[in-house]
Design an enzyme around this catalytic site. Structure first.
Site, PDB file in Angstrom:
ATOM      1  N   GLU A  93      37.817  76.520  53.618  1.00  0.00           N
ATOM      2  CA  GLU A  93      37.531  76.242  52.871  1.00  0.00           C
ATOM      3  C   GLU A  93      36.107  75.302  53.967  1.00  0.00           C
ATOM      4  O   GLU A  93      36.010  74.962  54.990  1.00  0.00           O
ATOM      5  CB  GLU A  93      37.771  74.499  51.957  1.00  0.00           C
ATOM      6  CG  GLU A  93      36.375  73.232  51.462  1.00  0.00           C
ATOM      7  CD  GLU A  93      37.132  72.258  50.945  1.00  0.00           C
ATOM      8  OE1 GLU A  93      38.821  72.635  50.753  1.00  0.00           O
ATOM      9  OE2 GLU A  93      36.793  72.170  49.852  1.00  0.00           O
ATOM     10  N   ASP A 142      45.270  69.683  43.788  1.00  0.00           N
ATOM     11  CA  ASP A 142      44.711  67.893  44.170  1.00  0.00           C
ATOM     12  C   ASP A 142      43.513  67.707  43.563  1.00  0.00           C
ATOM     13  O   ASP A 142      43.848  66.389  43.704  1.00  0.00           O
ATOM     14  CB  ASP A 142      45.512  67.809  45.231  1.00  0.00           C
ATOM     15  CG  ASP A 142      44.819  67.492  46.891  1.00  0.00           C
ATOM     16  OD1 ASP A 142      43.991  68.293  46.301  1.00  0.00           O
ATOM     17  OD2 ASP A 142      44.887  67.378  47.949  1.00  0.00           O
ATOM     18  N   LYS A 146      51.090  74.934  48.799  1.00  0.00           N
ATOM     19  CA  LYS A 146      49.746  74.738  49.611  1.00  0.00           C
ATOM     20  C   LYS A 146      49.699  73.349  50.683  1.00  0.00           C
ATOM     21  O   LYS A 146      50.114  72.356  49.789  1.00  0.00           O
ATOM     22  CB  LYS A 146      49.048  74.721  48.873  1.00  0.00           C
ATOM     23  CG  LYS A 146      47.135  74.916  50.484  1.00  0.00           C
ATOM     24  CD  LYS A 146      46.485  75.395  49.108  1.00  0.00           C
ATOM     25  CE  LYS A 146      45.123  74.392  48.082  1.00  0.00           C
ATOM     26  NZ  LYS A 146      44.410  73.881  49.240  1.00  0.00           N
TER      27      LYS A 146
HETATM   28  O1  KIV Z   1      42.486  71.231  45.574  1.00  0.00           O
HETATM   29  C1  KIV Z   1      41.790  72.274  45.050  1.00  0.00           C
HETATM   30  O2  KIV Z   1      41.563  72.218  44.683  1.00  0.00           O
HETATM   31  C2  KIV Z   1      41.765  72.912  46.460  1.00  0.00           C
HETATM   32  C3  KIV Z   1      41.075  73.961  46.576  1.00  0.00           C
HETATM   33  C4  KIV Z   1      39.174  73.542  46.639  1.00  0.00           C
HETATM   34  C5  KIV Z   1      40.744  75.047  47.933  1.00  0.00           C
HETATM   35  O3  KIV Z   1      42.197  72.674  47.417  1.00  0.00           O
END
Ligand code: KIV
Length: 272
Positions: free
Chosen positions: A190, A52, A121
């Site tokens: 993260e 996202d 995710k």
């Molecule tokens: O949205 C994204 O790019 C992420 C990464 C930073 C893991 O969730």
């Protein structure tokens, strides 16, 4: 090319778990469109995340909150059409899974059906346990995301390192164990201290993929625009820039502008 020891013809959630068991590190990058995903896949990446973060790097929003489920599906479908080898994981955007487990399942089903992505995710631990269970029960693989979870930026107030205090670190470890127990196939962690991330990776059997979480985890993820240096305004300590595309692209485009203005382009060989 990939440095994987085994030739995993097509990366699956199972091959990622095997990689961890074999002590092989997992490589993951974001991509949000067909052309970039084709390059990333050809270079041998294990996992492509349709993050996202598209809200930031593709649409120019300050946070990840505004991106919609329809927009995530649009980005993910282009990526899926490009890849031969990588596993494609798609972020469930803010507002598409937090209110109740049924809505979470509906959103995950839309991602799987309409984009062809291979997994979703979600950000969070025990708070979203019921949603994760429901999605997993429908046969949809789930990757967790703990530590700095950008969809909660207005709760955190800043993008600084998370879980420096014992209470938050304990919760993170408990959440990681819970996600493993529920059946998630991997977890992104993260921006937390490296020692804590390593401890988490050592205490569960599913892969922990870090961003700003040190080298003691099972794999690494970066945002492709950041690692290619397409953005010269974002320089966190964890970022390694492999190219300075901002510089190279502005130079190339500046040259094109100059060639058009001077009538150097097109020359005789570049016309019919
Ligand atoms: O949205 C994204 O790019 C992420 C990464 C930073 C893991 O969730």
């Amino acid at each position: 090319m990939s440095v994987a020891k085994k030739d995993y013809k097509r990366i699956t959630t199972k091959s990622l778990i095997e990689m961890k068991a074999d002590g092989q590190k997992i490589s993951m990058l974001t991509a949000y469109d067909f052309s970039m995903a084709k390059i990333v896949d050809a270079a041998g990446i294990d996992v492509i995340l349709v993050g996202d973060s598209a809200s930031n790097v593709m649409a120019g929003h300050e946070t990840t909150l505004p991106i919609t489920l329809d927009q995530m599906i649009y980005h993910a479908s282009g990526v899926v059409r490009a890849i031969y080898r990588a596993l494609v994981v798609v972020d469930l955007p803010f507002g598409s899974y937090q209110s109740d487990p049924k809505e979470a399942l509906r959103s995950a089903i839309r991602i799987m059906k309409e984009s062809g992505g291979h997994a979703v995710k979600l950000e969070g631990g025990s708070e979203i346990k019921e949603s994760i269970k429901r999605i997993l029960n429908a046969g949809i693989p789930v990757m967790g995301h703990l530590g700095l979870t950008p969809q909660s930026i207005y709760k955190f107030g800043t993008y600084t390192v998370r879980a420096k205090e014992e209470e938050e670190a304990e919760k993170l470890i408990e959440d990681a164990k819970l996600l493993e127990k529920l059946g998630c196939f991997a977890i992104v962690i993260e921006k937390v201290p490296a020692e804590l991330a390593q401890k988490v990776a050592q205490s569960i059997s599913i892969p922990v993929i870090g961003i700003g979480a040190g080298g003691g985890v099972d794999g690494q993820v970066l945002v492709i625009h950041d690692m290619l240096g397409m953005n010269n305004e974002f320089s966190p300590r964890f970022l390694r820039r492999y190219l300075n595309l901002y510089e190279e692209m502005t130079t190339a485009i500046g040259q094109y502008v100059a060639d058009v203005k001077s009538c150097d382009f097109p020359n005789e060989k570049e016309q019919y």
